[in-house]
Motif scaffolding. Structure first.
Motif, PDB file in Angstrom:
ATOM      1  N   VAL A   1      24.301  96.842   8.162  1.00 60.20           N
ATOM      2  CA  VAL A   1      23.914  95.834   7.172  1.00 60.20           C
ATOM      3  C   VAL A   1      24.700  96.131   5.901  1.00 60.20           C
ATOM      4  N   THR A   2      25.548  95.208   5.513  1.00 61.26           N
ATOM      5  CA  THR A   2      26.422  95.405   4.352  1.00 61.26           C
ATOM      6  C   THR A   2      25.885  94.604   3.173  1.00 61.26           C
ATOM      7  N   ILE A   3      25.766  95.274   2.027  1.00 62.53           N
ATOM      8  CA  ILE A   3      25.297  94.606   0.808  1.00 62.53           C
ATOM      9  C   ILE A   3      26.397  94.727  -0.237  1.00 62.53           C
ATOM     10  N   ASP A   4      26.975  93.603  -0.615  1.00 65.12           N
ATOM     11  CA  ASP A   4      28.018  93.565  -1.645  1.00 65.12           C
ATOM     12  C   ASP A   4      27.438  93.009  -2.942  1.00 65.12           C
ATOM     13  N   VAL A   5      27.678  93.716  -4.044  1.00 65.37           N
ATOM     14  CA  VAL A   5      27.250  93.255  -5.367  1.00 65.37           C
ATOM     15  C   VAL A   5      28.498  93.137  -6.228  1.00 65.37           C
ATOM     16  N   SER A   6      28.741  91.961  -6.803  1.00 62.88           N
ATOM     17  CA  SER A   6      29.987  91.773  -7.552  1.00 62.88           C
ATOM     18  C   SER A   6      29.824  90.706  -8.621  1.00 62.88           C
ATOM     19  N   PRO A   7      30.648  90.792  -9.686  1.00 59.51           N
ATOM     20  CA  PRO A   7      30.643  89.729 -10.697  1.00 59.51           C
ATOM     21  C   PRO A   7      31.326  88.491 -10.131  1.00 59.51           C
ATOM     22  N   THR A   8      30.940  87.317 -10.609  1.00 59.92           N
ATOM     23  CA  THR A   8      31.553  86.085 -10.111  1.00 59.92           C
ATOM     24  C   THR A   8      31.369  84.986 -11.141  1.00 59.92           C
ATOM     25  N   THR A   9      31.927  83.836 -10.876  1.00 61.91           N
ATOM     26  CA  THR A   9      31.650  82.625 -11.646  1.00 61.91           C
ATOM     27  C   THR A   9      31.199  81.557 -10.655  1.00 61.91           C
ATOM     28  N   PHE A  10      30.377  80.635 -11.133  1.00 63.57           N
ATOM     29  CA  PHE A  10      29.899  79.582 -10.239  1.00 63.57           C
ATOM     30  C   PHE A  10      29.576  78.341 -11.059  1.00 63.57           C
TER      31      PHE A  10
ATOM     32  N   THR B   1      25.716  89.664  -1.619  1.00 66.72           N
ATOM     33  CA  THR B   1      25.923  89.180  -0.254  1.00 66.72           C
ATOM     34  C   THR B   1      25.337  90.189   0.720  1.00 66.72           C
ATOM     35  N   VAL B   2      24.473  89.717   1.608  1.00 68.53           N
ATOM     36  CA  VAL B   2      23.852  90.565   2.628  1.00 68.53           C
ATOM     37  C   VAL B   2      24.335  90.082   3.992  1.00 68.53           C
TER      38      VAL B   2
END
Length: 352
Positions: A256-265, A279-280
């Motif tokens: 199970v991969t958990i990505d935490v990152s800055p973004t724009t939306f 993102t999980v």
């Protein structure tokens, strides 16, 4: 405004009872062309009956009844052929108790209301079913302990009480879910914003899962720094993370991969905003393409049964209450991929 721009059916009759306005929504609902209704007496253009088969215009008598009446509240009525519509009427008079100058009638289809009623009925049935099992267990164990306390060893009593405790927690969680759904549906879900460190929150949830027996190497946490300051409701962030990680562990396979990152939306107003994305992803069978559109609806449980099927509906409501977005897709390994983005903006009182 053009009456044809209105979403509801609009029918207006003049002081003689003849139709002078019949918009396109009314034509769609009644399956009657405007040309067939204009100039016709309203009781002929709209031969409405109540659910007991009585003629509605004869019952209400807008032109000859009491001059103090202002209209009719919305109610279910039947068109010819038995088609059900929601009808309300407004009486426009020359003066408060004068003769009728205009009769304004609005028509709405019943499909949306029927869908809501079905959804509420399903919710009640699901909750009743989910409550019955733990409450039966609690009642059974407590009755047994009270009746035969001396016959059990301390270990047996402990096991029974642990089961009662777990079932009581299950009931508490279900009631909390119901309260959340009520607040989401009524637009009253409160968000108490304060600084939240998302990477720390993710780490805390992973640690709790490994403490409960999951292998530590099953989780891969990747954080892209620097992360912007995030203002959110920490309890509700825990709800989101807990639900998504539990789903990934229960329904997925592999890492199970958990990505935490800055973004724009793009926010609801269409403006670009800074945010933090989580993102999980799991390596299980994933979610079938035909089910992607139903994942965040009530009662969606995927391929495996268990739970109320309300968790992801609540997750979406919480994310959107924060002004964020959530999506579901297929991960690089074919498993399910949930990605939510929360705006990082501080509360208004700190930016003024």
């Amino acid at each position: 405004m053009d009456p044809d721009d209105l979403p509801d059916g609009l029918v207006v009759a003049d002081d003689t009872g003849r139709v002078i306005c019949f918009n396109s929504a009314a034509a769609r609902i009644t399956a009657l062309a405007p040309g067939e209704a204009l100039g016709v007496r309203i009781d002929r253009a709209l031969p409405l009956e109540d659910l007991e088969g009585r003629r509605w215009w004869a019952l209400t008598d807008p032109y000859g009844g009491l001059a103090t009446r202002r209209g009719q509240p919305e109610r279910n009525l039947l068109l010819p052929g038995g088609r059900e519509v929601l009808v309300s009427a407004r009486y426009v008079r020359t003066h408060p108790t004068g003769p009728l100058r205009r009769l304004v009638v609005t028509l709405r289809g019943t499909e949306a209301r029927r869908r809501t009623e079905r959804s509420h009925a399903e919710l009640i049935a699901t909750v009743a079913h989910e409550l019955r099992s733990p409450l039966t267990s609690v009642k059974g164990f407590t009755a047994t302990l009270l009746a035969k306390w001396e016959r059990f060893t301390d270990d047996q009593k402990r096991l029974m009480l642990e089961t009662v405790d777990a079932d009581a927690n299950r009931v508490t969680r279900l009631i909390a879910e119901l309260l959340d759904i009520s607040r989401i549906d009524s637009g009253r879900l409160e968000v108490r914003r304060q600084p939240v460190d998302l990477s720390t929150a993710v780490g805390r949830h992973v640690q709790a899962l490994t403490a409960n027996g999951q292998a530590p190497d099953r989780f891969l946490v990747r954080v892209s720094r620097p992360l912007p300051d995030l203002w959110a409701d920490p309890d509700k962030i825990d709800q989101i993370l807990g639900n998504l990680l539990e789903n990934a562990v229960r329904h997925g396979d592999g890492t199970v991969t958990i990505d935490v990152s800055p973004t724009t939306f793009a926010n609801a107003a269409g403006k670009t905003e800074k945010g933090t994305a989580v993102t999980v992803t799991d390596e299980g069978p994933g979610i079938p393409e035909e089910s992607m559109g139903r994942v965040f609806t009530r009662f969606w449980r995927g391929s495996k049964r268990g739970g109320t099927g309300l968790g992801l509906y609540i997750v979406k409501g919480i994310v959107e209450a924060h002004g964020g977005t959530i999506t579901v897709g297929r991960g690089p390994g074919g498993g399910a991929e949930f990605r939510f983005i929360l705006p990082v903006a501080a509360p208004a009182y700190l930016t003024q």
